[in-house]
Design an enzyme around this catalytic site. Structure first.
Site, short mmCIF file in Angstrom:
data_model
loop_
_atom_site.label_atom_id
_atom_site.label_comp_id
_atom_site.label_asym_id
_atom_site.label_seq_id
_atom_site.Cartn_x
_atom_site.Cartn_y
_atom_site.Cartn_z
CE LYS A 89 -4.60 -1.36 1.65
NZ LYS A 89 -4.29 -2.98 1.89
CD GLU A 111 -10.80 5.11 1.31
OE1 GLU A 111 -10.56 6.39 1.03
OE2 GLU A 111 -10.46 4.28 0.65
CB SER A 377 -0.31 -8.25 -1.06
OG SER A 377 -1.13 -9.06 -0.25
C1 PLP Z 1 -5.13 -3.82 1.59
C2 PLP Z 1 -4.40 -5.22 1.22
C3 PLP Z 1 -4.84 -6.09 -0.02
C4 PLP Z 1 -5.93 -5.78 -0.75
O1 PLP Z 1 -5.90 -4.54 -1.38
P1 PLP Z 1 -5.68 -4.61 -3.04
O2 PLP Z 1 -5.79 -3.00 -3.38
O3 PLP Z 1 -6.72 -5.43 -3.65
O4 PLP Z 1 -4.32 -4.86 -3.33
C5 PLP Z 1 -4.19 -7.30 -0.15
N1 PLP Z 1 -2.99 -7.79 0.59
C6 PLP Z 1 -2.69 -6.70 1.76
C7 PLP Z 1 -1.45 -7.19 2.49
C8 PLP Z 1 -3.24 -5.56 1.83
O5 PLP Z 1 -2.89 -4.81 2.98
#
Ligand code: PLP
Length: 393
Positions: A89, A111, A377
């Site tokens: 993020k 938000e 992610s």
């Molecule tokens: C917020 C988040 C997501 C989902 O958000 P996307 O905008 O779809 O990437 C996925 N993995 C993690 C670790 C997150 O913090």
């Protein structure tokens, strides 16, 4: 077939900017400026420098040897979990805070649902010494106390949304109301590849550093830039958009998008938008959306807070409708199992969102020579309580 946004802000039939009249000047200013600003050499230099020195990029592309052996194929993990603040993020919030500064904005609003995007926003506001207000549903404030504390420590003000279901949707409404009332000095940092045009494209471009790095790193390791598949989980779709971006037009690269099936796609407790969604408008764009027959948004459900969203970004709706990407839906149980498996096989505790992407290997066979890159992610620290409760640790 184009998989990129067109001049009007559409991916095929999805996208656009469906906003109240009073928001038009803010969104229009951003639309006119964002590409120009992103192309300025001084912007690129500052963005890349911060990604390197502050976020810790490039994030490693790690060959997961034991996991590859188990599934009889070649699995690489793109380690966004090693970024400062623990997920992808921050790539976007760094980009947007620099954009806000270039546009002369002195106040940031955002938000947040589970608080991850709120923390990433509060972080970059502290970095730049800019006022930060994060809207969060009152229910979410109560159940995400550690992230609320983090935001406060970072100097942000957390304002509760007290209307409706007092969750993400209501926090978004409050943020939009704030932006309407403060059109001149305020920039609204949206946290995923959603929202009115140009947000989905802007967020995707900031996150596209992920696939740019994959190409360079794979060239070093495998002497080819393109894997056979790229895989990512989808909430709103920002880590997926960034992971897919530089492969969208490379026909030989398969794209796999992984949604949260929750307790099962047909259980009534799910967030599998590509299966359950219909065309509708959410957060200012036309996209696939879980809704009732008369257009009321259906409450989504997933064990993972980051995937618990009733829509997907317009780019992903287009990838789904055109068949460019394969969509898979993974249940809570299968995700939790895959998350624990990564801990044991590779010594990496993943975010539960990410665990959904890891779970596809139990459900789909790959060839021994296939090269598969999975976007890792985020890290699992924030999910420890959920892991503890689920496994009785
Ligand atoms: C917020 C988040 C997501 C989902 O958000 P996307 O905008 O779809 O990437 C996925 N993995 C993690 C670790 C997150 O913090």
């Amino acid at each position: 077939m184009s998989y990129h946004v067109n001049e009007k802000g559409y991916y095929g039939e999805f996208g656009g900017a469906f906003i109240p009249e009073m928001l038009y000047p803010n969104v229009e200013e951003l639309r006119q400026q964002y590409l120009k600003v992103m192309e300025e050499p001084s912007f690129k230099k500052e963005f890349n420098q911060l990604l390197k020195d502050y976020v810790g990029r490039p994030s490693p592309l790690y060959y997961a040897k034991r996991m590859s052996e188990k599934y009889g194929t070649k699995i690489y993990l793109k380690r966004e979990d090693l970024n400062h603040t623990g997920a992808h993020k921050v790539n976007n919030t760094i980009g947007q805070i620099l954009m806000a500064k270039r546009l002369g904005k002195t106040r940031i609003i955002a938000e947040t649902g589970a608080g991850q995007h709120g923390v990433a926003t509060a972080t970059v506001c502290a970095l730049m010494g800019i006022e930060c207000i994060v809207y969060m549903g009152a229910i979410d404030i109560a159940r995400q106390a550690p992230n609320v504390a983090r935001m406060k420590m970072l100097g942000a003000e957390v304002r509760p949304a007290l209307s409706g279901s007092r969750t993400l949707k209501d926090a978004t409404n409050e943020a939009i109301r704030d932006w309407i009332n403060n059109p001149v000095d305020t920039h609204y940092i949206i946290g995923s590849a959603i929202g009115p045009h140009p947000y989905p494209d802007m967020v995707t471009r900031f996150q596209s550093v992920i696939s740019a790095e994959i190409k360079t790193q794979l060239k070093e390791k495998e002497d080819k830039e393109n894997p056979d598949y790229v895989v990512a989980c989808i909430g709103g779709g920002s880590n997926a958009a960034g992971t897919f971006y530089h492969f969208l037009d490379e026909k030989e690269v398969g794209i796999i998008a992984v949604e949260a099936a929750g307790k099962g796609v047909n259980s009534g407790e799910s967030a599998a938008t590509s299966v359950l969604g219909h065309k509708g408008i959410i957060h200012g764009c036309k996209t696939l959306l879980m809704q009732t027959d008369d257009g009321q948004i259906t409450e989504p459900y997933s064990i993972s807070a980051g995937l618990d969203y009733p829509g997907v970004g317009p780019m992903h709706s287009h990838l789904h409708t055109t068949g460019r990407a394969d969509f898979m839906a993974i249940t809570d149980d299968d995700a939790m199992k895959a998350g624990l498996e990564l801990c044991k096989l590779e010594g990496i505790i993943p975010a539960i969102e990410t665990s959904h992407a890891l779970a596809i290997f139990e459900q789909r066979r790959f060839e021994p020579n296939d090269i598969i890159v999975v976007a890792l992610s985020g890290r699992g620290d924030k999910d420890l309580n959920t892991y503890i409760n689920y496994f009785g640790l």
